[in-house]
Design an enzyme around this catalytic site. Structure first.
Site, short mmCIF file in Angstrom:
data_model
loop_
_atom_site.label_atom_id
_atom_site.label_comp_id
_atom_site.label_asym_id
_atom_site.label_seq_id
_atom_site.Cartn_x
_atom_site.Cartn_y
_atom_site.Cartn_z
N ASP A 53 72.74 -105.44 -14.48
CA ASP A 53 71.69 -105.76 -13.52
C ASP A 53 72.08 -107.08 -12.86
OD1 ASP A 53 69.51 -106.49 -12.07
OD2 ASP A 53 68.04 -105.97 -13.61
N LYS A 90 67.81 -108.93 -4.09
CA LYS A 90 67.74 -110.34 -3.69
C LYS A 90 68.74 -110.71 -2.59
CE LYS A 90 64.97 -111.44 -7.58
NZ LYS A 90 64.92 -111.23 -9.00
N TYR A 95 64.91 -109.21 -17.69
CA TYR A 95 63.92 -108.54 -16.85
C TYR A 95 64.64 -107.62 -15.89
CZ TYR A 95 60.18 -108.04 -13.32
OH TYR A 95 59.25 -107.55 -12.43
C1 LIG Z 1 64.13 -109.93 -9.56
C2 LIG Z 1 64.80 -109.04 -10.51
C3 LIG Z 1 64.53 -107.67 -10.57
C4 LIG Z 1 63.42 -107.04 -9.78
O1 LIG Z 1 63.60 -107.16 -8.41
P1 LIG Z 1 62.32 -107.00 -7.44
O2 LIG Z 1 62.93 -107.01 -6.09
O3 LIG Z 1 61.44 -108.17 -7.74
O4 LIG Z 1 61.67 -105.72 -7.78
C5 LIG Z 1 65.32 -106.88 -11.37
N1 LIG Z 1 66.30 -107.41 -12.13
C6 LIG Z 1 66.57 -108.72 -12.12
C7 LIG Z 1 67.69 -109.24 -12.94
C8 LIG Z 1 65.80 -109.59 -11.34
O5 LIG Z 1 66.05 -110.90 -11.38
#
Ligand SMILES: *Cc1c(COP(=O)(O)O)cnc(C)c1O
Length: 424
Positions: free
Chosen positions: A237, A265, A142
């Site tokens: 990511d 995060k 994701y």
């Molecule tokens: C949480 C997450 C996102 C998206 O971040 P948001 O702050 O919720 O938009 C993107 N990539 C990864 C790997 C994530 O875990």
């Protein structure tokens, strides 16, 4: 009716599904979510006064636990001087220097306000830099909810993107290719067909969004080599893994250097922050230095930057990541033993302070294998744990997080609860 149920009923009248992010609504496990009114350390308390050991950690940011004193103080101090200027402020430089110091692959970094923006912007940049259009992502990974990244797992090896949500035009995802995670041969096949059009390969170096799934030995190096040969950028990511697997993220742990990295995060200390960064020549294409446009009214605001700085400073103290890993390994071991006692078939994947307990026979190495998990059994276990005061992520395909605030007593209580919940 409990206070939480009352609030949820009210919420559903004015907010779609009663929540501002879908997973919070408990659709995957049934029932009605507790409304949280208080968090401190490893615990949260709901509107009815029930307290839980929290392994959600706000879905990843709270590696220091709730209301960590230095972060609270930094936010308080910053707020007194104004929460946003729309003009440069020193805290942006402070946080950027901390990120660049911790992650050598990041020479320059741009702050945004979410992980979604980070991934979306990194890929725009990869396309602008390479002059190519296609991107390759992996099933079960994701990268936020930007249109081009909302692609359902494709069938076959190299499937052209199929939109994973109404409202995403087929044309928007026509350049999104997918392949199974941990399968280098599938990547080779995609590259053999689309290599010349491929702008970037984007991957969660440790997957957190199909549950916690670790990269097979040599997988990330393999992606690096394939991307290099195809002339495509490798984008990690690390929105979850950045400052979770260590100060240098997954790229330090697995010794693979991406061209671009997405963060989020943890770097916001619990406030909304995302970032993307990487090689200076690539980042030099971002406006106003270069032509690739990307902007944000609240990007780099002093409140969020102060929280991020306080969080990253707290994480520099020695021994922290060792402690987190040891505690998480002890928890995983305790849960595995409890499952075995109860005759429950589980596979527990964990690395550093992230873990997932899958109700299936292992190993779980990709999305297909994760999907084999018994989600009804997970739902029963989840509610059994919740009733006993342990808050796990309310879906099977999510990672749970241990924080620095968790104690051995928390772990013992969690394992005790699991012993009973497995037996139900
Ligand atoms: C949480 C997450 C996102 C998206 O971040 P948001 O702050 O919720 O938009 C993107 N990539 C990864 C790997 C994530 O875990």
């Amino acid at each position: 009716m409990t206070r939480s149920e009352e609030l949820f009923a009210r919420a559903q009248r004015v907010i779609p599904g009663g929540v501002n992010s879908p997973v919070r609504a408990f659709k995957a496990v049934g029932g009605s979510p507790p409304f949280i009114v208080w968090g401190e350390g490893s615990h949260v308390r709901d509107a009815d006064g029930r307290s839980y050991i929290d392994y959600l950690g706000s879905w990843g940011p709270l590696i220091l636990g709730h209301a960590y004193p230095d972060v609270v103080q930094a936010v308080r101090d910053a707020a007194l001087s104004g929460t946003s200027y729309g003009a440069p402020c020193p805290a942006e430089v402070e946080l950027a220097e901390r990120v660049v110091r911790s992650m050598p692959s990041i020479e320059k970094v741009r702050f945004v306000s979410s992980g979604t923006e980070a991934a979306m912007s990194a890929l725009r940049l990869a396309r602008g830099f390479s002059g190519r259009n296609k991107i390759l992502k992996f099933e079960g990974c994701y990268h936020g909810h930007a249109d081009g990244l909302l692609v359902a797992a494709g069938s076959g090896v190299a499937t052209l993107g199929i939109p994973g949500s109404p409202g995403v035009p087929a044309g928007t995802v026509a350049d999104t290719l997918t392949a199974p995670y941990n399968d280098l041969r599938a990547v080779e096949e995609v590259v053999s067909v689309h290599g010349r059009d491929l702008a970037a390969i984007i991957v969660e170096p440790v997957a957190g969004n199909m549950g916690c799934v670790l990269p097979a030995s040599g997988y990330l190096e393999g992606l690096h080599d394939i991307a290099r040969r195809a002339g495509a950028l490798l984008v990690f990511d690390e929105v979850i893994t950045g400052f979770r697997l260590g100060l240098g993220g997954a790229q330090a742990q697995y010794r693979v250097t991406p061209d671009l990295t997405c963060l989020g995060k943890i770097i916001g200390g619990g406030l909304p922050v995302g970032a993307y960064g990487g090689r200076a020549d690539i980042m030099g294409r971002v406006a106003p230095e270069g032509p690739v446009y990307q902007a944000g009214t609240l990007s780099g605001n002093p409140l969020a930057m102060a929280a991020g700085c306080a969080a990253l400073d707290a994480l520099r103290r020695p021994g922290i990541y060792e402690r987190l890993s040891a505690l998480t390994a002890r928890l995983a071991g305790g849960l595995a033993a409890a499952a075995k006692e109860a005759g429950a078939e589980v596979t527990i994947n964990h690395v550093a302070s992230m873990f997932t307990l899958f109700f299936c026979r292992g190993p779980v190495t990709d999305y297909r294998r994760a999907k084999a998990a018994d989600t009804a059994r997970f739902a029963r276990f989840f509610h059994g744990m919740l009733r006993r005061g342990v808050y796990l992520p309310p879906a099977q395909f999510e990672a749970a997080f241990v924080s620095l605030a968790h104690t051995d007593l928390d772990v013992d209580a969690t394992v005790r609860a699991a012993r009973e919940a497995f037996a139900e």
